[in-house]
Enzyme design. Structure first.
Site, mmCIF file in Angstrom:
data_model
loop_
_atom_site.group_PDB
_atom_site.id
_atom_site.type_symbol
_atom_site.label_atom_id
_atom_site.label_comp_id
_atom_site.label_asym_id
_atom_site.label_seq_id
_atom_site.Cartn_x
_atom_site.Cartn_y
_atom_site.Cartn_z
ATOM 1 N N ASP A 44 -10.047 -4.417 -4.240
ATOM 2 C CA ASP A 44 -9.242 -3.347 -3.668
ATOM 3 C C ASP A 44 -9.433 -2.081 -4.497
ATOM 4 O OD1 ASP A 44 -7.243 -1.674 -2.699
ATOM 5 O OD2 ASP A 44 -5.614 -3.104 -3.034
ATOM 6 N N SER B 168 0.835 -1.196 0.000
ATOM 7 C CA SER B 168 0.000 0.000 0.000
ATOM 8 C C SER B 168 0.872 1.248 0.000
ATOM 9 C CB SER B 168 -0.965 -0.058 1.178
ATOM 10 O OG SER B 168 -1.982 0.889 1.054
ATOM 11 N N HIS C 92 -8.115 -5.237 0.009
ATOM 12 C CA HIS C 92 -6.907 -4.519 0.405
ATOM 13 C C HIS C 92 -6.508 -4.929 1.822
ATOM 14 C CE1 HIS C 92 -4.057 -1.194 -0.090
ATOM 15 N NE2 HIS C 92 -4.206 -0.999 1.202
#
Length: 310
Positions: free
Chosen positions: A251, A154, A281
């Site tokens: 995601d 991320s 995610h």
């Protein structure tokens, strides 16, 4: 469109029943505590785990080293996720343990400065400083300075991609490989992708929380067009290290990760892709709850091991 994995769906239902407030409704301090609770796990045993600090551009940077026994290990410099606002080496301890074992390499987890206390470019400058330290002092921690990779998930994937660009642009340390786990590489001022809307609610990371993170990390609108803040803005992707790009079907960051892999490939960079179509995610951190998390760690580890053995 594929269906969400039953384990991921059950996890989302559990989170919903717990009544956790969304990240964007919290203070940074409360959001940090909530993430630590969500990702809490004992983790796998690793031969050696050591906490210490290294020199940074503004202040010392805490790091945690995970290493097998012996000497001359390849080294992964790892940057945790959390939107540049939350997360730390403790929250990501289980992932780093698993990656060290799966890739048979040392992992240096970096506790870079967080926003809003330290907005861009603090995190990326700390991330780059950690790479420089790793290349210079690898032998002191029984690692091979010729086999250094970067990686993260991320926001950490953003930092790994940005550090790869910076090191090329600054004639810095040679990076063997970049492991990008659902990386946040788009600019809020420039990019829009279908997955931002398709997966913007109900799948753990929500669009409103992404906006909350970006407001704190990039308070200056000028930085929205900086490629080290949003690597999809880079004009040149040539001469970058080989990459693994992992994405998840549910995601909001899915499409920007796919696009970044496309850009790297178009520039002649070797890219291995892994998409977990039924996943959300953050799933790689949820090793105690999702079988796909372990599968992803194994895939990332295999790619790293291959790249670092070259």
């Amino acid at each position: 469109m594929s269906e969400i994995d039953p384990q991921a769906e059950a996890l989302l239902e559990t989170v919903e029943t717990m009544g956790r407030p969304p990240t964007y409704a919290l203070s940074p301090e409360s959001a940090r505590e909530q993430l630590a609770e969500l990702f809490a796990s004992e983790g796998e045993p690793v031969d050696r785990v050591e906490d210490f600090s290294i020199s940074g551009p503004a202040e010392s940077i805490p790091v945690r080293l995970y290493a097998p026994t012996g000497e001359d290990h390849p080294l992964l410099v790892f940057y945790h996720g959390g939107g540049w606002v939350i997360g730390d080496v403790g929250t990501y301890d289980p992932v780093c343990r698993a990656l060290s074992n799966a890739a048979d390499c040392a992992v240096l987890s970096v506790d870079y400065r967080l926003a809003p206390e330290h907005p861009f470019p603090a995190a990326v400058e700390d991330a780059y400083a950690a790479l420089e330290w790793a290349a210079e002092y690898a032998e002191r921690i029984n690692c091979d300075p010729r086999r250094v990779a970067v990686g993260g998930d991320s926001a950490g994937g953003n930092l790994a991609a940005a550090v790869s660009l910076m090191s090329r642009d600054r004639d810095g340390p040679e990076i063997t490989h970049q492991s990008l786990i659902y990386p946040a590489v788009a600019s809020p001022a420039v990019h829009e992708f279908p997955s931002h809307e398709e997966n913007g609610e109900g799948y753990l990371l929500e669009a409103a929380s992404i906006e909350w993170f970006l407001e704190r990390y990039l308070p200056n609108p000028v930085d929205h067009r900086n490629a080290y803040a949003a690597p999809l803005l880079a004009r040149d992707y040539s001469n970058l290290p080989s990459a693994t790009v992992l994405t998840a079907g549910f995601d909001p960051l899915r499409d920007e990760g796919r696009e970044y892999a496309d850009r790297l490939e178009s520039a002649g960079v070797s890219v291995t892709r892994h998409e977990y179509e039924g996943m959300i995610h953050g799933f790689v951190n949820l090793l105690d709850h999702l079988d796909a998390a372990g599968e992803a760690i194994d895939a990332l580890g295999a790619d790293l091991k291959t790249a670092l053995e070259r």
